[in-house]
Motif scaffolding. Sequence first.
Motif, PDB file in Angstrom:
ATOM      1  N   VAL A   1      -6.758 -20.601  -5.551  1.00 47.42           N
ATOM      2  CA  VAL A   1      -7.157 -20.001  -6.819  1.00 47.42           C
ATOM      3  C   VAL A   1      -6.037 -19.034  -7.170  1.00 47.42           C
ATOM      4  CG1 VAL A   1      -8.620 -18.311  -5.612  1.00 47.42           C
ATOM      5  CG2 VAL A   1      -8.921 -18.702  -8.054  1.00 47.42           C
ATOM      6  N   PHE A   2      -5.514 -19.112  -8.391  1.00 48.35           N
ATOM      7  CA  PHE A   2      -4.232 -18.500  -8.716  1.00 48.35           C
ATOM      8  C   PHE A   2      -4.299 -17.483  -9.848  1.00 48.35           C
ATOM      9  CE2 PHE A   2      -3.731 -22.736  -7.011  1.00 48.35           C
ATOM     10  CZ  PHE A   2      -2.827 -22.530  -5.980  1.00 48.35           C
ATOM     11  N   LEU A   3      -5.202 -17.673 -10.788  1.00 44.54           N
ATOM     12  CA  LEU A   3      -5.280 -16.796 -11.954  1.00 44.54           C
ATOM     13  C   LEU A   3      -6.439 -15.811 -11.862  1.00 44.54           C
ATOM     14  CD1 LEU A   3      -4.661 -19.495 -14.712  1.00 44.54           C
ATOM     15  CD2 LEU A   3      -2.980 -18.028 -13.602  1.00 44.54           C
TER      16      LEU A   3
ATOM     17  N   PHE B   1     -11.880 -22.211  -0.394  1.00 47.90           N
ATOM     18  CA  PHE B   1     -12.367 -22.726   0.886  1.00 47.90           C
ATOM     19  C   PHE B   1     -11.330 -23.540   1.650  1.00 47.90           C
ATOM     20  CE2 PHE B   1     -14.423 -26.045   3.415  1.00 47.90           C
ATOM     21  CZ  PHE B   1     -15.208 -25.274   4.274  1.00 47.90           C
ATOM     22  N   ASN B   2     -10.706 -24.535   1.015  1.00 52.42           N
ATOM     23  CA  ASN B   2      -9.771 -25.395   1.743  1.00 52.42           C
ATOM     24  C   ASN B   2      -8.607 -24.605   2.318  1.00 52.42           C
ATOM     25  OD1 ASN B   2     -11.260 -27.695   1.250  1.00 52.42           O
ATOM     26  ND2 ASN B   2     -10.027 -28.364  -0.486  1.00 52.42           N
ATOM     27  N   ILE B   3      -8.084 -23.660   1.551  1.00 51.06           N
ATOM     28  CA  ILE B   3      -6.968 -22.850   2.025  1.00 51.06           C
ATOM     29  C   ILE B   3      -7.446 -21.840   3.057  1.00 51.06           C
ATOM     30  CG2 ILE B   3      -5.089 -21.307   1.335  1.00 51.06           C
ATOM     31  CD1 ILE B   3      -4.830 -24.179   0.279  1.00 51.06           C
ATOM     32  N   TRP B   4      -8.584 -21.230   2.820  1.00 45.91           N
ATOM     33  CA  TRP B   4      -9.161 -20.241   3.741  1.00 45.91           C
ATOM     34  C   TRP B   4      -9.424 -20.835   5.120  1.00 45.91           C
ATOM     35  CZ3 TRP B   4     -14.273 -20.273   5.723  1.00 45.91           C
ATOM     36  CH2 TRP B   4     -14.663 -19.104   6.373  1.00 45.91           C
ATOM     37  N   CYS B   5      -9.835 -22.114   5.165  1.00 51.31           N
ATOM     38  CA  CYS B   5     -10.114 -22.757   6.449  1.00 51.31           C
ATOM     39  C   CYS B   5      -8.889 -22.791   7.353  1.00 51.31           C
ATOM     40  CB  CYS B   5     -10.606 -24.192   6.229  1.00 51.31           C
ATOM     41  SG  CYS B   5     -12.331 -24.322   5.754  1.00 51.31           S
TER      42      CYS B   5
ATOM     43  N   PHE C   1      -0.765 -28.093  -7.107  1.00 51.13           N
ATOM     44  CA  PHE C   1      -2.024 -27.476  -6.705  1.00 51.13           C
ATOM     45  C   PHE C   1      -3.036 -27.538  -7.846  1.00 51.13           C
ATOM     46  CE2 PHE C   1       0.679 -25.711  -3.448  1.00 51.13           C
ATOM     47  CZ  PHE C   1      -0.163 -25.526  -2.354  1.00 51.13           C
ATOM     48  N   VAL C   2      -4.173 -28.159  -7.548  1.00 53.50           N
ATOM     49  CA  VAL C   2      -5.298 -28.211  -8.476  1.00 53.50           C
ATOM     50  C   VAL C   2      -6.370 -27.312  -7.881  1.00 53.50           C
ATOM     51  CG1 VAL C   2      -6.964 -29.707  -9.639  1.00 53.50           C
ATOM     52  CG2 VAL C   2      -4.673 -30.574  -9.087  1.00 53.50           C
ATOM     53  N   GLY C   3      -6.468 -26.079  -8.399  1.00 55.01           N
ATOM     54  CA  GLY C   3      -7.327 -25.083  -7.790  1.00 55.01           C
ATOM     55  C   GLY C   3      -8.545 -24.731  -8.610  1.00 55.01           C
ATOM     56  N   LEU C   4      -9.244 -23.705  -8.150  1.00 58.81           N
ATOM     57  CA  LEU C   4     -10.510 -23.320  -8.771  1.00 58.81           C
ATOM     58  C   LEU C   4     -10.363 -22.893 -10.221  1.00 58.81           C
ATOM     59  CD1 LEU C   4     -12.273 -21.281  -5.937  1.00 58.81           C
ATOM     60  CD2 LEU C   4     -12.330 -23.741  -6.374  1.00 58.81           C
ATOM     61  N   ASP C   5      -9.156 -22.459 -10.613  1.00 60.46           N
ATOM     62  CA  ASP C   5      -8.940 -22.066 -12.002  1.00 60.46           C
ATOM     63  C   ASP C   5      -9.303 -23.193 -12.969  1.00 60.46           C
ATOM     64  OD1 ASP C   5      -7.456 -19.484 -11.306  1.00 60.46           O
ATOM     65  OD2 ASP C   5      -6.229 -21.001 -10.322  1.00 60.46           O
ATOM     66  N   VAL C   6      -9.117 -24.433 -12.529  1.00 60.66           N
ATOM     67  CA  VAL C   6      -9.439 -25.578 -13.385  1.00 60.66           C
ATOM     68  C   VAL C   6     -10.630 -26.384 -12.865  1.00 60.66           C
ATOM     69  CG1 VAL C   6      -7.165 -25.831 -14.438  1.00 60.66           C
ATOM     70  CG2 VAL C   6      -7.599 -26.910 -12.218  1.00 60.66           C
TER      71      VAL C   6
ATOM     72  N   ALA D   1      -5.926 -16.049   0.608  1.00 55.00           N
ATOM     73  CA  ALA D   1      -5.646 -15.763  -0.800  1.00 55.00           C
ATOM     74  C   ALA D   1      -4.225 -16.207  -1.145  1.00 55.00           C
ATOM     75  CB  ALA D   1      -5.817 -14.276  -1.082  1.00 55.00           C
ATOM     76  N   MET D   2      -4.047 -16.688  -2.371  1.00 49.32           N
ATOM     77  CA  MET D   2      -2.749 -17.202  -2.804  1.00 49.32           C
ATOM     78  C   MET D   2      -2.085 -16.232  -3.761  1.00 49.32           C
ATOM     79  SD  MET D   2      -2.670 -20.203  -1.313  1.00 49.32           S
ATOM     80  CE  MET D   2      -1.991 -21.708  -2.006  1.00 49.32           C
ATOM     81  N   LEU D   3      -0.799 -16.007  -3.543  1.00 52.45           N
ATOM     82  CA  LEU D   3       0.024 -15.260  -4.481  1.00 52.45           C
ATOM     83  C   LEU D   3       0.828 -16.264  -5.289  1.00 52.45           C
ATOM     84  CD1 LEU D   3       2.228 -12.160  -3.838  1.00 52.45           C
ATOM     85  CD2 LEU D   3       3.179 -14.169  -4.949  1.00 52.45           C
ATOM     86  N   ALA D   4       0.695 -16.215  -6.595  1.00 43.09           N
ATOM     87  CA  ALA D   4       1.436 -17.128  -7.473  1.00 43.09           C
ATOM     88  C   ALA D   4       2.314 -16.315  -8.409  1.00 43.09           C
ATOM     89  CB  ALA D   4       0.487 -18.011  -8.262  1.00 43.09           C
TER      90      ALA D   4
END
Length: 318
Positions: free
Chosen positions: A150-152, A164-168, A185-190, A273-276
């Motif tokens: 999740v990026f935005l 979840f997938n990244i946190w795992c 990356f197709v994340g939760l933002d979309v 958590a992702m930093l974009a």
Amino acid sequence: MERLILDTDLAMGAPGSDIDDGFALALCLADPQLDLELVTTVGGNTDVDTATTLTLELLDRLGRPEVPVHRGARDPLVRPRARQGSLPAGMAPREPRPEPAATALVEAVRAHPGELTLVAIGPLTNVALAMRLDPGFAGGLKRLVIMGGVFLQHTNEAGMPGEFNIWCDPEAAHAVLTSGVRADFVGLDVTLRVRVDRAQAEAMAASDQPFTAFAGQYTQAWIDHLAERGGDEAVDSCAMHDPLAVAALSRPDLLTWRDAYVAVELGDRLRGAMLADFHPERGKHGQEMDLEVNARVAVDVDAAAFNDYFTTTMGEIR
């Protein structure tokens, strides 16, 4: 025709489990522009043995039992976590092909360099292991599409600050981000914006097509589970996270992308958590930083067009 591999923690068919991964597998087979050549399983939504059996069962339901399935990683790279799923009553465990998933991934890409797209819709453990096995694996892929991150915005969950997938397995995500491959990356933002509602699930459950009816019943059950878990009877839909990552292959018009430098947090408080950084060339306060674009991030989606694609393509399943 897009030749692809699906790496999945599939749980459709397990009591109380998410269902979008099963729809993703179905789309891989139903979309005439996609050619699914290999499936690998990983622990995530459920344990890897359950995911493997459910994948094999679902391929049978979809009339494609010949698609090879390889069991993958049970645990994340660094921090094992207990995960135990359950099979429906009367369903016996099933055995996949003998080679481990990471080995199968490496062999497939070596045999067809530059020709295979990998769609990873679970934790990235298998992908990272393949990169460790073969330094040329990342460069041998035609494309890597990841449902994750999740990026935005934020998850707003202190217990699971990353998607979840990244946190795992954030260490696996770090290995992918530093491999040299520029992943999509197709994340939760979309993905949170593309949904199946209760009325659609009820219509599917009433279908005379066996898979559609099966999927509709489990979708109804998942929406009910979300409502109970959140204490909100008004919940009337569920997100199609994984199908959107598959749709990105044949329907690139559905998504808007931005190049970014992406990093993942490996510590405890913000684990996963992702930093974009969408402007890595700007640096900090006008100073140059040694950051290079390593990802494309989906930042917008045409939700109505996805729903049309999803409904039409699912309608082709017999």
